[in-house]
Motif scaffolding. Structure first.
Motif, PDB file in Angstrom:
ATOM      1  N   VAL A   1      -5.833   7.271   0.019  1.00  0.00           N
ATOM      2  CA  VAL A   1      -5.505   6.251  -0.981  1.00  0.00           C
ATOM      3  C   VAL A   1      -4.945   5.009  -0.297  1.00  0.00           C
ATOM      4  O   VAL A   1      -5.319   3.874  -0.616  1.00  0.00           O
ATOM      5  N   PHE A   2      -4.036   5.229   0.650  1.00  0.00           N
ATOM      6  CA  PHE A   2      -3.446   4.113   1.395  1.00  0.00           C
ATOM      7  C   PHE A   2      -4.534   3.278   2.060  1.00  0.00           C
ATOM      8  O   PHE A   2      -4.556   2.042   1.934  1.00  0.00           O
TER       9      PHE A   2
ATOM     10  N   ALA B   1       0.827  -1.207   0.000  1.00  0.00           N
ATOM     11  CA  ALA B   1       0.000   0.000   0.000  1.00  0.00           C
ATOM     12  C   ALA B   1       0.862   1.259   0.000  1.00  0.00           C
ATOM     13  O   ALA B   1       0.487   2.274  -0.609  1.00  0.00           O
ATOM     14  N   ILE B   2       2.007   1.231   0.677  1.00  0.00           N
ATOM     15  CA  ILE B   2       2.916   2.377   0.646  1.00  0.00           C
ATOM     16  C   ILE B   2       3.356   2.661  -0.780  1.00  0.00           C
ATOM     17  O   ILE B   2       3.247   3.789  -1.289  1.00  0.00           O
ATOM     18  N   VAL B   3       3.869   1.641  -1.443  1.00  0.00           N
ATOM     19  CA  VAL B   3       4.388   1.797  -2.803  1.00  0.00           C
ATOM     20  C   VAL B   3       3.297   2.251  -3.760  1.00  0.00           C
ATOM     21  O   VAL B   3       3.478   3.197  -4.548  1.00  0.00           O
ATOM     22  N   GLU B   4       2.138   1.606  -3.676  1.00  0.00           N
ATOM     23  CA  GLU B   4       1.089   1.897  -4.652  1.00  0.00           C
ATOM     24  C   GLU B   4       0.398   3.230  -4.371  1.00  0.00           C
ATOM     25  O   GLU B   4      -0.121   3.870  -5.299  1.00  0.00           O
ATOM     26  N   SER B   5       0.406   3.688  -3.144  1.00  0.00           N
ATOM     27  CA  SER B   5      -0.165   5.001  -2.850  1.00  0.00           C
ATOM     28  C   SER B   5       0.653   6.101  -3.520  1.00  0.00           C
ATOM     29  O   SER B   5       0.096   7.032  -4.118  1.00  0.00           O
TER      30      SER B   5
ATOM     31  N   TYR C   1      -6.094  -5.156   0.825  1.00  0.00           N
ATOM     32  CA  TYR C   1      -4.980  -6.082   1.046  1.00  0.00           C
ATOM     33  C   TYR C   1      -5.014  -6.719   2.435  1.00  0.00           C
ATOM     34  O   TYR C   1      -4.390  -7.759   2.652  1.00  0.00           O
ATOM     35  N   ILE C   2      -5.719  -6.105   3.362  1.00  0.00           N
ATOM     36  CA  ILE C   2      -5.769  -6.623   4.731  1.00  0.00           C
ATOM     37  C   ILE C   2      -6.341  -8.039   4.787  1.00  0.00           C
ATOM     38  O   ILE C   2      -6.016  -8.809   5.691  1.00  0.00           O
ATOM     39  N   HIS C   3      -7.154  -8.386   3.816  1.00  0.00           N
ATOM     40  CA  HIS C   3      -7.826  -9.688   3.841  1.00  0.00           C
ATOM     41  C   HIS C   3      -6.918 -10.837   3.414  1.00  0.00           C
ATOM     42  O   HIS C   3      -7.313 -12.000   3.535  1.00  0.00           O
TER      43      HIS C   3
END
Length: 290
Positions: free
Chosen positions: A121-122, A24-28, A147-149
């Protein structure tokens, strides 16, 4: 190693977050600024210290991208080294950008920097649309499954049972409380609220020793082990020992996060780790009950 309380980090220890939080860091940054920082860059920020909060790491990575567009010519290693030299964390990242750019360029970076948008976004990427509505109380900026799932569990049930049979168990994590609840439920670990610290329970964040010392006091423990996957986790134990010399604190590095192999082991030892284990499931043997 004998201990009477074991405190565990969640991310990279109990659950694998390589394809959730770190993704999520990268894609945000990619979504907001159309630039890739990569997973190696994420680890470089973690190693610099002060980035227990992944939202703040995302903001700092965006600053690096924006500074590069305004003339900063260092690579991510140089940027994160400068952050470490300035004391670590987001405030240090901001100071590095300010002192390395001329005032006009720095002003343009500040104008383009959008922490609140990055956070939204994150959270949309990490939580997914449904959980975003539940936990953020708002509509997500876009639909996503979350992604948490899909965070793989790293800890075996028997490990938690064995540790809990011989020691008090606690949690010290940078997750918000609601997200910590989800992870702990997945691994099957139920704790009294007094035996855990999340982002919502204190302001300082790791490597500040306050939460770890407080847990030791609540357990009335003489010897405390804190196992985590980042250098700041180990630094937390080191600082706790300095702050609270009446107790023993042992920092234990776990090689299932961003630090892996012999290089990761060396970094943990250099940070002051008393032990380094391949996985959290090696802890019972380390404490003599495996």
């Amino acid at each position: 190693m004998y201990v009477d309380a074991v405190v565990l980090d969640i991310d990279g220890v109990l659950v694998d977050v390589a394809d959730s939080y770190r993704r999520a860091i990268v894609e945000s940054v990619e979504r907001v600024y159309d630039a890739s920082v990569g997973s190696d860059a994420v680890q470089a920020f973690k190693d610099a210290g002060g980035f227990n909060n992944d939202w703040e790491l995302t903001y700092a990575a965006a600053l690096f991208v924006l500074a590069g567009r305004e003339g900063y010519d260092g690579d991510v290693g140089a940027f994160t080294d400068a952050i470490a030299d300035a004391g670590g964390g987001l405030t240090a990242a901001e100071s590095v950008v300010e002192r390395t750019l001329d005032p006009a360029a720095h002003g343009r970076v500040r104008d383009a920097w959008e922490p609140q948008r990055l956070r939204a976004v994150f959270q949309a990427l990490y939580l997914g649309a449904d959980l975003y509505r539940d936990l953020e109380g708002d509509e997500p900026p876009f639909d996503a499954p979350g992604y948490i799932h899909d965070e793989p569990v790293l800890v075996a049930g028997r490990t938690l049972e064995t540790l809990g049979a011989t020691s008090d168990l606690g949690i010290l994590t940078g997750r918000p409380a609601a997200e910590a609840d989800i992870a702990l439920s997945r691994v099957g670990l139920a704790l009294d609220d007094r035996h855990r610290f999340t982002m919502d329970d204190w302001n300082e964040g790791k490597p500040h020793p306050g939460a770890l010392v407080t847990l030791a006091e609540r357990f009335d423990a003489d010897r405390v082990a804190f196992a985590g996957d980042t250098l700041d986790d180990v630094r937390t134990a080191v600082r706790a020992a300095e702050t609270d010399p009446a107790r023993e604190y042992h920092g234990i590095g776990v090689l299932t996060g961003g630090l892996r192999g012999s290089e990761g082991r060396e970094k943990f030892v250099a940070a002051g780790a008393d032990a380094v284990v391949e996985t959290v499931n090696d802890l019972p043997a380390l404490f003599g009950d495996g």
